[in-house]
Every structure is written in structure tokens, then in C-alpha cells.
Design a protein around this motif. Structure first.
Motif, mmCIF file in Angstrom:
data_model
loop_
_atom_site.group_PDB
_atom_site.id
_atom_site.type_symbol
_atom_site.label_atom_id
_atom_site.label_comp_id
_atom_site.label_asym_id
_atom_site.label_seq_id
_atom_site.Cartn_x
_atom_site.Cartn_y
_atom_site.Cartn_z
ATOM 1 N N GLN A 1 4.416 20.127 -3.143
ATOM 2 C CA GLN A 1 3.073 19.873 -2.619
ATOM 3 C C GLN A 1 3.091 18.969 -1.399
ATOM 4 O OE1 GLN A 1 0.190 19.184 -5.701
ATOM 5 N NE2 GLN A 1 0.518 21.352 -6.029
ATOM 6 N N ALA A 2 4.031 18.039 -1.376
ATOM 7 C CA ALA A 2 4.033 17.097 -0.268
ATOM 8 C C ALA A 2 4.745 17.668 0.952
ATOM 9 C CB ALA A 2 4.682 15.787 -0.695
ATOM 10 N N PRO B 1 0.837 -1.200 0.000
ATOM 11 C CA PRO B 1 0.000 0.000 0.000
ATOM 12 C C PRO B 1 0.876 1.257 0.000
ATOM 13 C CG PRO B 1 -0.133 -1.135 2.116
ATOM 14 C CD PRO B 1 0.696 -1.990 1.225
ATOM 15 N N LEU B 2 0.327 2.326 -0.535
ATOM 16 C CA LEU B 2 1.092 3.562 -0.654
ATOM 17 C C LEU B 2 0.893 4.457 0.549
ATOM 18 C CD1 LEU B 2 0.400 4.638 -4.315
ATOM 19 C CD2 LEU B 2 2.502 3.779 -3.345
ATOM 20 N N ILE B 3 2.001 4.978 1.096
ATOM 21 C CA ILE B 3 1.848 5.977 2.152
ATOM 22 C C ILE B 3 1.371 7.285 1.512
ATOM 23 C CG2 ILE B 3 3.584 4.913 3.635
ATOM 24 C CD1 ILE B 3 5.411 7.297 2.742
ATOM 25 N N PRO B 4 0.722 8.157 2.307
ATOM 26 C CA PRO B 4 0.056 9.311 1.698
ATOM 27 C C PRO B 4 0.946 10.179 0.812
ATOM 28 C CG PRO B 4 -0.629 9.089 3.964
ATOM 29 C CD PRO B 4 0.436 8.063 3.753
ATOM 30 N N ALA B 5 2.203 10.399 1.198
ATOM 31 C CA ALA B 5 3.041 11.297 0.394
ATOM 32 C C ALA B 5 3.216 10.784 -1.027
ATOM 33 C CB ALA B 5 4.402 11.481 1.049
ATOM 34 N N LEU B 6 3.057 9.467 -1.201
ATOM 35 C CA LEU B 6 3.277 8.903 -2.530
ATOM 36 C C LEU B 6 2.005 8.851 -3.377
ATOM 37 C CD1 LEU B 6 5.686 5.979 -1.655
ATOM 38 C CD2 LEU B 6 6.224 8.315 -2.253
ATOM 39 N N GLN B 7 0.878 9.276 -2.786
ATOM 40 C CA GLN B 7 -0.360 9.258 -3.570
ATOM 41 C C GLN B 7 -0.507 10.582 -4.293
ATOM 42 O OE1 GLN B 7 -3.324 8.586 -0.608
ATOM 43 N NE2 GLN B 7 -2.335 6.753 0.173
ATOM 44 N N SER B 8 0.183 10.725 -5.393
ATOM 45 C CA SER B 8 0.146 12.005 -6.086
ATOM 46 C C SER B 8 0.292 11.788 -7.579
ATOM 47 C CB SER B 8 1.280 12.878 -5.565
ATOM 48 O OG SER B 8 1.671 13.810 -6.528
ATOM 49 N N TRP C 1 6.055 17.940 -7.069
ATOM 50 C CA TRP C 1 5.555 16.963 -6.103
ATOM 51 C C TRP C 1 6.112 17.256 -4.704
ATOM 52 C CZ3 TRP C 1 8.730 12.475 -4.475
ATOM 53 C CH2 TRP C 1 8.086 11.732 -3.496
#
Ligand code: HEM
Lengths: 470, 361
Positions: B291-292, B128-135, B288
Motif C-alpha cells: 500500500q505504501a 512525529p510520524l512520516i506519512p508512510a508510517l501512518q498505517s 503495508w
């Protein structure tokens, strides 16, 4: 001024100017920046000396490492991207770019402004691409066909009638010569944007407990940075991927308060920041810091469906609607787990699996008690209804990165320009074609000459296609 | 159907194709060449199917929408995508220039990447992707970076071939440079092939016991004797390449590829890779990060290495305008540019540390 004269009288200023306008300097600066940057990736930047000493020990051995560290530290390599010499390198880079562009721009502008003109016989001969065919049609017919074929291929055409022949001039991508300059300009824009950001902006952080508000952010060295307004954290929430401790998302609801009035409320998440008056709040981390005033929030539903939202502190009591059953929060774990022998324990000090222990009484007598886990709905059911554990509010803080960067728009503008500039520089080219048609015993001789600043072979192919069609 | 089956087919096809391309270069028998092309094409088709299937699997697990589920989230997937891009660019060039001699230099890069997946034990699981990588920016960043890396890989191959066909004086620095590069390339390829064979055939099913098998049969063998023998044979191999380099020159020259074509191909690949890398690798990466984390640039080792790679290619593009640099010197820069690319991609994670997603194996 003749060439010899020029070299004889180069003044110092001219010499400096020439030095700064040369591609040779660019090459030297490229090498210098790359080579020093490599050292900067091996030596951890702005780190405690101990960390780098360990790295140096591995590379150079026990005895030499302290000396090497001291030398590197003295030369600024432990914080090299902010050292005077690295900034100087970037400055030379920028000066090189500006002066080189000033030096060459007039020539390029001249090429762009140059009016269309027919070629002399000698010029015709000296073009890099040439071709000749004899066609069985009369000259006007060929002219018409050639012009329309060139136009179809995207060329602008001009026709010059001479005594015994006709020249067609076709040109495409004249402005693509500017691509390189747009690219170079974009680099300057980015550098200026970065400098503006460093001198007029700030970079700070702010940890806000749910319910707290602040009119300051804090710098790395804990200095207060006034925001000019107040910001409050209304709520913070993490959700996890099912059955794991990998966070799926974390969100904060933030409210901006200015002169005592709430002006804006927004939910932010990672990759979705809040911007207000030039200051940006980024969701960057979170933490757990409970107190006796933190509120447990439940949604209690009785057997016949009556619902009530309840908020209470640790040790306080609530009543299940439609009944005499009272519940008291008597234990809490932010991350409840069960070990192999069935014993309960808290596995981490953050709200990864919050659970409350509620003791239920009816008319003063203990009836049952149970752990209720926020992430597991199957634990919410009690004999007289359900108790949904919604949140422990006021126990988590949101970690915000607070940044003001008035230069960032310049950086973005520069990035945009660079994309365009590079596209033009690499995917477009300036091509010129001259076609001379002359009468030849009822037939027409078509001679062609062409030049381009890029991708000669592909222009050649294009021309072949056009001739075949024409 | 399972994506790993199709990956398996494509891996085997690519590896046999690699051997075939090398044999074709050596013996110039056209059936071998045609076989190599067919195998590569079949491998590519199977690879494409596998990629789409994995994308679907990912989407079923993550439930985040089709675009977000593109399987490019870890080192394994990125390596596989890198190989896919290389093969795609390679096939285009082979068909356009009707010349199969590049294959012997390009497919080994793909082969090394595939062997690396197996012997370094990179995790193939879907995480699963940690939030910072959901972009979406990250997605565009990663995808374009690998397309650029693939073009850089091809320019490396053509630049190296350029150096091979333009020098044969054994005392010349450029000759020594390319023989060492080709020699090291061969050493690494052979060492990885040995690891691969030992792991697959001798250890068989026990591969899960071995986490990181890279160079375990040779340079990282527990036995000191084997390590010493490996280094000595490597030196001997490099020496052989240096001594008999002219044979390689003759082989390549017999394929009627001119120096100019190789120079042009190197430039063209960099001319595509450089803007793609600038946009995808640097600009999208910066957006990215902005934004992160609220900082578009933080001199993190991975970022810095991307910048170094970028500067090497900028150097390549500008040195062309300097007198005396055209030809061999800039071909050397193109080779160095790819070394820098590899370091940006793998070295930073394996040797240096960073904030980035592919940290560690
Ligand atoms: C990293 C920074 C730089 C980038 C990304 C960059 C980008 C480019 C690009 C893409 C080209 C076109 C190359 C080609 O068509 O093959 C170019 C050409 C050129 N650049 Fe740069 N550049 C940079 C820095 C510099 C600097 C510092 C100078 C200072 C002298 C410079 C001078 C030139 C010149 C003279 C040309 C040739 C222009 C022409 O074709 O007439 N560049 N640059």
C-alpha cells in the motif's frame, strides 16, 4: 508389491520422484535459500560496483576486494534474487512442495474418510493415552452421561453395541489434518502470483506537474509504458507537522481521462492509492519545479469582509476588493527562513515554507510591502484586509509509482490461505477417543483410549475433566 | 503522571528479579524464588501502566486517534514492548508449569534489552510520524512481530536449557555449541552491565554527552589494553563455562524439569510464534509495503532477514520429521532461529541499512 521388490526395482524416475518428495530435500533447500540470501543482504543488490567495493574492502581488505567483487558478480550475487540459480532454487522448492504433497495427500485423505469403528482389544491397548475407572452407576446411565459430556466438549460421537460391552467413539478436528496442506498450497499460490506479476505486470513511475497529464508511465530505464488512458494531476499538497519540516501527509488529486472524457477523480495519499483498470498509482514522492506559468493563488478579504479568490502569475497585479490598493508579486521563496542576523534566505529547494513578497500600491504610489507565508496565518494581515496565500499551483510535481500486477490477487489469496492453514495446523488437532463400558457386578467399568496428532498433554487434561464431570 | 517514572520502576524491578532468578537457580532457596516472581509481577504491572500512559501522551501530541497512537514507532518503544511481551509470556509459563528455573534464562534477555536502551543512547523522544508510517497495517505488523519475537526468545531459552541438560561430554560438538552460546550470553550480559554501571554511577548526569555507550567500557574502550583484557577475560569466561558446564546441568536437573518438557515448551512457543510471525511479520508487512510503495516484496535487507528467520523456523518445524534430527539438532536450530531474529531486529539496522522505520539509532 513387497518392500524388497520395491527397492530392487527403483527406476531412475522413481528415484527422482523420491528425491523430490523427501523432507530431506526441503531441509537442504531451506538451508540453501537462507544461506545465499544472507550474502544478498550484505552485497547491495543492483547497486553501482563502487558501493559494494567499499563494503568488500572493509571485510576483506584493499587488495582482495576487486577479485572478490568480480567473483561475486560473475556468480550473480550482485543481483542474486533474479539470478538463474536463485530462481532454480525457488523452482526446486516449489517442485518439492508439489511432489511431497501429492505423495502424502492420499494417506491423509484416507484418514479423513476413514469411517468410525470400534477398537479391538489389542488396538485398545496400543493407544498412547489410556485410563480406567469403575463407577457405581448402571451402564445406560454412564453411557448417557459420557456421550453428553463428550458432545459438550465438541466431539462427534458414535456408539457401537457389542456382545458384552458398549463402545463409544468420539472424534474432533478430523479436517485439521488438512492444515499443513492448505499451508503448502498457499505457498504455491504466492509463488505463482509472484511469477504472474513478474511476467505480465510492470513497475514504473510517473512525475506529473500540477495541471499536467500523461498517457504513459516510465520504466526504470526510461522506456514509455502505455497506460491505455490519460491521467492528470489537478493539485498536489503537502502538510507538515507544526513548526517542523517533517511532512505529515502529502496528497494528490488525480483525474483519469478516457477517450477525452473525465471518468474519475480521486485524492490519493501515501497508503491510499488510486486503482483504475488494473493499474495502481501510489503516492511515493514529490518535487519542486516552478515555471513562469505557475499560478499564485490567494484569497483576499477586504476590511468589510468582501472576499475574492485570485490567481496570478509572477509579476502580475491584483486589486484588494473594495479599495484602490493593488498588490504585485515581486519575489518568491519556496522555503523562507531567517538567519541569526535577521537576513532572509531560502533554506531548501522544495516548498517547505513557501512565501511571497507583495508590493502594495495605492493610486500608483508604493504604500507598504510584506512577506506572506503560506504556513503562518499571522503574516497574512495587511492594513487593508488579509491576503491568504493558498498555493503556488503548477510548481510542484507529484511522484507516482505506477504498477500493474495481475498476480497480486493470487499473492493475497495465498496469504489468506496461509493464515488459515497455519491456524489449523498449529491451533487445532485431530483427536479420537474410544470409551468402552462393561457391566461389572452392578457397577460399570469405564475404559478409555485416545490418540491425537498434537498436544497430547492437553488432550489428557481435557479427558480428565470430562471423566470427572461424567 | 509520567510514563518514564513507571518505566524506571519496572526496569529496576526486572533487573533485580533477573539477579534473583539466577541466585535462585544457583542456591534453590524458595524465598528468593518467590521474591523474584513478585518483583517480576510488580515490574510487569508498572510496565503496563507506563505503556498506557505513554500511549496517552502520544495521543495528546499526535491527535491521530487512539489506535494510531500506540507507542511503537521507534527503536526505543519497540524494545520496551518486546520486553513487555517476553515478561508476559514468561509469567504465563511460570504459572502454568509451576517452575521458576526458566527465569534465570529468560529474564537476562529482557535485562539485556533494557540495558541496551540506556547504553546505546536510543532516542526516547516522541517523534512525529512520516506519512508512510501512518498505517494500521504497519501497526498490526509491528505489534504481532514483537509478540512473535517474544515467543522466539522463550523458545531460545528452553532450547538452550534442553541442550544443557542433555549433553555433558566436553568433546561433543553440541556441548561445545551450548557452552559457547551460554558463555557469549554471559559475556554480553556482563559487558552491558559494566557499561550500565559506569554510565549511571560514574558518569552520572553527564549521560547526554555520550551518545552510544554500548561496549565502551570493554570491547570498544579507547585504551587498547582494556580491549585486549576484555577479549581475554571473555575467552576465559567461555572456557570456564565449557569446563564446568556440568554444574549448570546439575542445577537445572535439580528442578525436576524433564528433557521432554523443555522440548515441548520449545516447540509450543515456536508453534505460536511461527504463525504469528508469518501473519504479522511477513504478511502484514507485505500488505503495508504494497500500500505504501506499491511493492509487496522488494528484497530489502530487513525483509530478506525476516524471510531468513522464517526459513530457519520452517527448518525447525520440518527437521522434526527427519530421522536423527529430533532432540539436540532441532534444539540447536531453535537457538539459531533466535540469533536470526535478533539480527533481523537489531543487526539489520545497526550493521546493514534499509528502508525501514527503525533505521539507525
Ligand atoms: C517455507 C515453506 C514451508 C512452510 C511455511 C511449511 C509449513 C509447514 C507447517 C506449518 C507444517 C506443520 C508442522 C508441524 O505441525 O509441526 C508443515 C509440515 C510438513 N511440511 Fe511443510 N512447509 C514448507 C515447506 C515444505 C516443503 C518444501 C516440503 C517438501 C517436502 C514440506 C513438507 C512437509 C511435510 C512432509 C510436513 C509434515 C506433514 C505431516 O504432519 O504429515 N514443507 N509444513
Amino acid at each position: 508389491m513387497s518392500k524388497e521388490n520395491q527397492t530392487a526395482k527403483v527406476s531412475l524416475i522413481d528415484q527422482i520422484w523420491n528425491f523430490f518428495s523427501s523432507v530431506k530435500l526441503a531441509v537442504i533447500v531451506f538451508i540453501a535459500i537462507s544461506a545465499t540470501s544472507i550474502i544478498g543482504t550484505i552485497i547491495e543488490q543492483q547497486a553501482e560496483p563502487q558501493k559494494n567495493l567499499i563494503v568488500l574492502k572493509k571485510l576483506f581488505g584493499e587488495s582482495a576486494s576487486p577479485y572478490i567483487y568480480n567473483i561475486l558478480d560473475f556468480l550473480g550475487f550482485t543481483n542474486m534474487y533474479h539470478s538463474w540459480w536463485f530462481v532454480l532454487l525457488l523452482f526446486i522448492f516449489a517442485a518439492n512442495l508439489v511432489i511431497c504433497s501429492i505423495e502424502r495427500l492420499p494417506k491423509i485423505l484416507k484418514t479423513i474418510k476413514e469411517p468410525a469403528s470400534p477398537l479391538t482389544y489389542e488396538q485398545f491397548k496400543s493407544m498412547p493415552i489410556r485410563d480406567e475407572v469403575v463407577l457405581g452407576e448402571d451402564i445406560d446411565h454412564v453411557k448417557e452421561k459420557t456421550v453428553s459430556a463428550l458432545k459438550k466438549a465438541g466431539f462427534k460421537t458414535a456408539i457401537f453395541e457389542e456382545n458384552d460391552n458398549t463402545q463409544i467413539f468420539a472424534e474432533k478436528g478430523r479436517f485439521s489434518r488438512l492444515g499443513v496442506y492448505i499451508t503448502h498450497l498457499s505457498l504455491l499460490t504466492i509463488l505463482i502470483g509472484a511469477v504472474v506479476g513478474i511476467y505480465l505486470g510492470f513497475n514504473g513511475y510517473l512525475n506529473l506537474l500540477e495541471g499536467e497529464q500523461s498517457s504513459f508511465a516510465y520504466s526504470k530505464n526510461e522506456n514509455e509504458i502505455p497506460l491505455g488512458f490519460e491521467i492528470r494531476c489537478d493539485d498536489f499538497d503537502v502538510s507538515f507537522y507544526e513548526k517542523t519540516d517533517t511532512p505529515k501527509s502529502f496528497l494528490s488529486i488525480l483525474t483519469i481521462i478516457e477517450n477525452g472524457k473525465e471518468v474519475l477523480t480521486k485524492t490519493i495519499g501515501v497508503n491510499e492509492p488510486l486503482r483504475y483498470k488494473g493499474i495502481t498509482f501510489y503516492q511515493s514522492s514529490y518535487g519542486f519545479s516552478p515555471s513562469m506559468s505557475s499560478l499564485f493563488k490567494f484569497k483576499v478579504i477586504s476590511k468589510n469582509g468582501e472576499t475574492e479568490d485570485i490567481a496570478l502569475r509572477f509579476g502580475e497585479t491584483f486589486t484588494v476588493p473594495d479599495s484602490n490598493v493593488k498588490g504585485t508579486v515581486s519575489d518568491f521563496s519556496p522555503a523562507l527562513a531567517i538567519d541569526k542576523r535577521g537576513r532572509l534566505f531560502t533554506y531548501t529547494e522544495s516548498m517547505n515554507n513557501p512565501a511571497v513578497f507583495i508590493e502594495f500600491t495605492e493610486n500608483g504610489k508604493s504604500v507598504y510591502n510584506q512577506w506572506i507565508l503560506k504556513r503562518y496565518p499571522e503574516t497574512w494581515t495587511i492594513p487593508t484586509g488579509t491576503v491568504e496565500f493558498r498555493d503556488l499551483w503548477g510548481a510542484q510535481y507529484t511522484g507516482l509509482q505506477v504498477r500493474k500486477d495481475p498476480g497480486v490477487w493470487l499473492v493475497y489469496l495465498g496469504c489468506f490461505l496461509m493464515s488459515i492453514g497455519l491456524y489449523v495446523a498449529f491451533f487445532m488437532s485431530h483427536s479420537r477417543i474410544w470409551v468402552r463400558l462393561s457391566r461389572n457386578k452392578g457397577k460399570t467399568t469405564l475404559s478409555l483410549a485416545a490418540t491425537t496428532n498434537k498436544y497430547k498433554a492437553s488432550l489428557q487434561r481435557k479427558i480428565e475433566k470430562i471423566i470427572r464431570r461424567g | 503522571m509520567d510514563s518514564s517514572l513507571f518505566y524506571g520502576i519496572s526496569t529496576i524491578a526486572y533487573i533485580i528479579a533477573m539477579v534473583a532468578y539466577i541466585a535462585y537457580l544457583a542456591f534453590k532457596k524458595s524465598p528468593i524464588g518467590i521474591g523474584a516472581t513478585i518483583l517480576t509481577s510488580v515490574g510487569f504491572a508498572s510496565h503496563t501502566v507506563a505503556f498506557i500512559l505513554r500511549w496517552k501522551e502520544f495521543d495528546d501530541i499526535m491527535q491521530m486517534g487512539l489506535l494510531r497512537s500506540i507507542p511503537l514507532t521507534n527503536l526505543y518503544e519497540s524494545l520496551v514492548f518486546f520486553v513487555w511481551c517476553i515478561i508476559l509470556v514468561y509469567l504465563v509459563i511460570e504459572f502454568k508449569y509451576k517452575n521458576k528455573s526458566f527465569g534465570a534464562f529468560v529474564t537476562p534477555i529482557a535485562g539485556m534489552a533494557l540495558a541496551f536502551i540506556d547504553i546505546s543512547g536510543v532516542s526516547k523522544d516522541i517523534h512525529p510520524l512520516i506519512p508512510a508510517l501512518q498505517s494500521n497495517w504497519l501497526l498490526a505488523h509491528v505489534t504481532l512481530s514483537f509478540i512473535a519475537y517474544a515467543t522466539f526468545a522463550i523458545s531460545f531459552a528452553t532450547a538452550l536449557m534442553y541442550l544443557v541438560v542433555t549433553t555433558d561430554d566436553r568433546k561433543n560438538g553440541v556441548y561445545i555449541f551450548w557452552t559457547i552460546t551460554v558463555g557469549l550470553f554471559a559475556v554480553i550480559l556482563i559487558a552491558m552491565a559494566l557499561d550500565f554501571l559506569v554510565l549511571k554511577i560514574i558518569l552520572g548526569g553527564k549521560e547526554s554527552l555520550v551518545k552510544n555507550y554500548l561496549f565502551k567500557t570493554t570491547f570498544r574502550n579507547p585504551s587498547g589494553l582494556v580491549v585486549a583484557a576484555s577479549y581475554i577475560s571473555s575467552l576465559i569466561l567461555i572456557f570456564i563455562v565449557w569446563r564446568f558446564g556440568y554444574i549448570l546441568k546439575k542445577l537445572i536437573s535439580s528442578f525436576s524439569i524433564s528433557e521432554n518438557l523443555l522440548d515441548e515448551l520449545t516447540y509450543k512457543n515456536i508453534a505460536v510464534g511461527f504463525p504469528v510471525f508469518t501473519l504479522g511479520g511477513l504478511i502484514f508487512g507485505a500488505i503495508w509495503a504494497d500500500q505504501a510503495w506499491g511493492r509487496y516484496w522488494s528484497w530489502d535487507p530487513k525483509e530478506t532477514w525476516s524471510l531468513i528467520t522464517w526459513f530457519v523456523y520452517a527448518l525447525y518445524l520440518h527437521a522434526r520429521f527427519l530421522r536423527g534430527w529430533r532432540g539436540k539438532k532441532i534444539a540447536i536450530l531453535a537457538v539459531i532461529g533466535f540469533f536470526s531474529t535478533i539480527f533481523t531486529y537489531l543487526g539489520v539496522n545497526l550493521l546493514l541499512s534499509g528502508l525501514h522505520a527503525y533505521g539507525g539509532i
